[in-house]
Design a protein around this motif. Structure first.
Motif, mmCIF file in Angstrom:
data_model
loop_
_atom_site.group_PDB
_atom_site.id
_atom_site.type_symbol
_atom_site.label_atom_id
_atom_site.label_comp_id
_atom_site.label_asym_id
_atom_site.label_seq_id
_atom_site.Cartn_x
_atom_site.Cartn_y
_atom_site.Cartn_z
ATOM 1 N N SER A 42 0.810 -1.269 0.058
ATOM 2 C CA SER A 42 0.048 0.054 -0.128
ATOM 3 C C SER A 42 0.824 1.278 -0.025
ATOM 4 O O SER A 42 2.045 1.190 0.585
ATOM 5 C CB SER A 42 -0.949 -0.077 1.308
ATOM 6 O OG SER A 42 -1.424 1.118 1.547
ATOM 7 N N GLN A 43 0.215 2.333 -0.542
ATOM 8 C CA GLN A 43 0.927 3.573 -0.454
ATOM 9 C C GLN A 43 1.006 3.869 0.798
ATOM 10 O O GLN A 43 1.708 5.016 1.203
ATOM 11 C CB GLN A 43 0.206 4.727 -1.377
ATOM 12 C CG GLN A 43 0.409 4.414 -3.022
ATOM 13 C CD GLN A 43 1.768 4.436 -3.366
ATOM 14 O OE1 GLN A 43 2.531 5.291 -3.052
ATOM 15 N NE2 GLN A 43 2.053 3.656 -4.615
ATOM 16 N N LEU A 44 0.298 3.507 1.997
ATOM 17 C CA LEU A 44 0.348 4.104 3.155
ATOM 18 C C LEU A 44 1.631 3.711 3.770
ATOM 19 O O LEU A 44 1.762 4.192 4.991
ATOM 20 C CB LEU A 44 -0.623 3.234 3.946
ATOM 21 C CG LEU A 44 -2.151 3.916 3.980
ATOM 22 C CD1 LEU A 44 -3.288 3.182 4.476
ATOM 23 C CD2 LEU A 44 -2.101 5.559 4.363
ATOM 24 N N ILE A 45 2.491 2.948 3.341
ATOM 25 C CA ILE A 45 3.929 2.566 3.731
ATOM 26 C C ILE A 45 4.626 4.018 4.038
ATOM 27 O O ILE A 45 5.387 4.327 4.572
ATOM 28 C CB ILE A 45 4.698 1.732 2.887
ATOM 29 C CG1 ILE A 45 5.894 1.193 3.579
ATOM 30 C CG2 ILE A 45 4.979 2.337 1.659
ATOM 31 C CD1 ILE A 45 6.318 0.077 2.780
ATOM 32 N N LEU A 46 4.268 4.917 3.217
ATOM 33 C CA LEU A 46 4.712 6.371 3.139
ATOM 34 C C LEU A 46 4.484 6.926 4.645
ATOM 35 O O LEU A 46 5.167 8.020 4.769
ATOM 36 C CB LEU A 46 4.599 7.120 1.846
ATOM 37 C CG LEU A 46 4.893 6.784 0.567
ATOM 38 C CD1 LEU A 46 4.267 7.387 -0.581
ATOM 39 C CD2 LEU A 46 6.370 6.715 0.499
ATOM 40 N N LYS A 47 3.494 6.663 5.276
ATOM 41 C CA LYS A 47 3.282 7.280 6.579
ATOM 42 C C LYS A 47 4.594 7.035 7.475
ATOM 43 O O LYS A 47 4.562 7.822 8.497
ATOM 44 C CB LYS A 47 2.039 6.689 7.077
ATOM 45 C CG LYS A 47 2.326 5.252 7.713
ATOM 46 C CD LYS A 47 0.786 4.832 8.286
ATOM 47 C CE LYS A 47 1.122 3.499 9.003
ATOM 48 N NZ LYS A 47 -0.297 2.948 9.704
ATOM 49 N N ALA A 48 5.461 6.375 7.259
ATOM 50 C CA ALA A 48 6.569 5.971 8.142
ATOM 51 C C ALA A 48 7.784 7.141 7.816
ATOM 52 O O ALA A 48 8.388 7.486 8.834
ATOM 53 C CB ALA A 48 7.248 4.773 7.776
ATOM 54 N N VAL A 49 7.594 7.617 6.812
ATOM 55 C CA VAL A 49 8.668 8.992 6.169
ATOM 56 C C VAL A 49 8.546 10.201 7.179
ATOM 57 O O VAL A 49 9.538 10.554 7.806
ATOM 58 C CB VAL A 49 8.554 9.297 4.846
ATOM 59 C CG1 VAL A 49 9.163 10.538 4.565
ATOM 60 C CG2 VAL A 49 8.750 8.037 3.769
ATOM 61 N N PRO A 50 7.374 10.723 7.479
ATOM 62 C CA PRO A 50 7.406 11.788 8.501
ATOM 63 C C PRO A 50 7.894 11.521 9.812
ATOM 64 O O PRO A 50 8.442 12.415 10.527
ATOM 65 C CB PRO A 50 5.904 12.256 8.516
ATOM 66 C CG PRO A 50 5.480 11.597 7.062
ATOM 67 C CD PRO A 50 6.006 10.395 7.038
ATOM 68 N N LEU A 51 7.885 10.137 10.298
ATOM 69 C CA LEU A 51 8.551 9.749 11.543
ATOM 70 C C LEU A 51 9.787 9.918 11.681
ATOM 71 O O LEU A 51 10.512 9.918 12.787
ATOM 72 C CB LEU A 51 8.204 8.252 11.890
ATOM 73 C CG LEU A 51 6.424 8.137 12.295
ATOM 74 C CD1 LEU A 51 6.283 6.743 12.219
ATOM 75 C CD2 LEU A 51 5.958 8.920 13.396
ATOM 76 N N LEU A 52 10.556 10.052 10.453
ATOM 77 C CA LEU A 52 12.033 10.026 10.223
ATOM 78 C C LEU A 52 12.464 11.625 10.777
ATOM 79 O O LEU A 52 13.533 11.971 11.197
ATOM 80 C CB LEU A 52 12.715 9.806 9.000
ATOM 81 C CG LEU A 52 12.360 8.509 8.728
ATOM 82 C CD1 LEU A 52 12.740 8.151 7.205
ATOM 83 C CD2 LEU A 52 13.096 7.350 9.478
ATOM 84 N N LEU A 53 11.495 12.696 10.654
ATOM 85 C CA LEU A 53 11.645 13.983 10.806
ATOM 86 C C LEU A 53 12.332 14.121 12.258
ATOM 87 O O LEU A 53 13.430 14.819 12.423
ATOM 88 C CB LEU A 53 10.529 15.108 10.702
ATOM 89 C CG LEU A 53 10.147 14.856 8.997
ATOM 90 C CD1 LEU A 53 8.859 16.004 8.997
ATOM 91 C CD2 LEU A 53 11.212 15.663 8.316
ATOM 92 N N PRO A 54 11.533 13.665 13.319
ATOM 93 C CA PRO A 54 12.218 13.965 14.783
ATOM 94 C C PRO A 54 12.915 12.804 15.282
ATOM 95 O O PRO A 54 13.550 13.117 16.167
ATOM 96 C CB PRO A 54 10.837 13.681 15.715
ATOM 97 C CG PRO A 54 10.078 12.775 14.827
ATOM 98 C CD PRO A 54 10.157 13.251 13.168
#
Length: 121
Positions: A42-54
């Protein structure tokens, strides 16, 4: 000798770091292997990317990162709550794990910011 406050701060840092890394891993595994919305992923895998910010700010103990990340994580808490209620089977259980991890992260970041306030002033 390390003071009680310093030990607590170190434990909060560790709790925040572990829960954030676990949340990143959970997001990747959930949407790619364990229970993706579509069988091929799923494209929802991209929801992990913003978690890399902090991530690096949390790992390095930057108070400002702890402050804004405590509000940022509520997006993931909300997603986990909604999916725990709306999804079924493994996806609902993974959503509960997401709620648990975001709750741990939230509590650790709030108390870390509070206990390090004296040192920041």
């Amino acid at each position: 000798m390390i003071s009680r406050s310093t030990q607590t701060i170190q434990k909060l840092r560790l709790g925040a770091s572990i829960s954030l890394i676990a949340l990143i891993i959970l997001s990747l595994a959930w949407e790619s292997i364990l229970a993706p919305i579509k069988p091929q992923g799923s494209q929802l895998i991209l929801k992990a990317v913003p978690l890399l910010l902090p991530l690096f700010g949390i790992l390095n103990g930057r108070r400002y990162t702890y402050q804004w990340a405590s509000m940022f994580i509520l997006i993931y808490f909300t997603e986990g709550t909604v999916r725990a209620w709306a999804d079924q089977g493994l996806s609902a259980k993974l959503a509960l794990v997401e709620v648990l991890l975001t709750s741990i992260f939230f509590v650790c970041t709030i108390y870390y910011a509070k206990l390090t306030r004296q040192a920041a002033n």
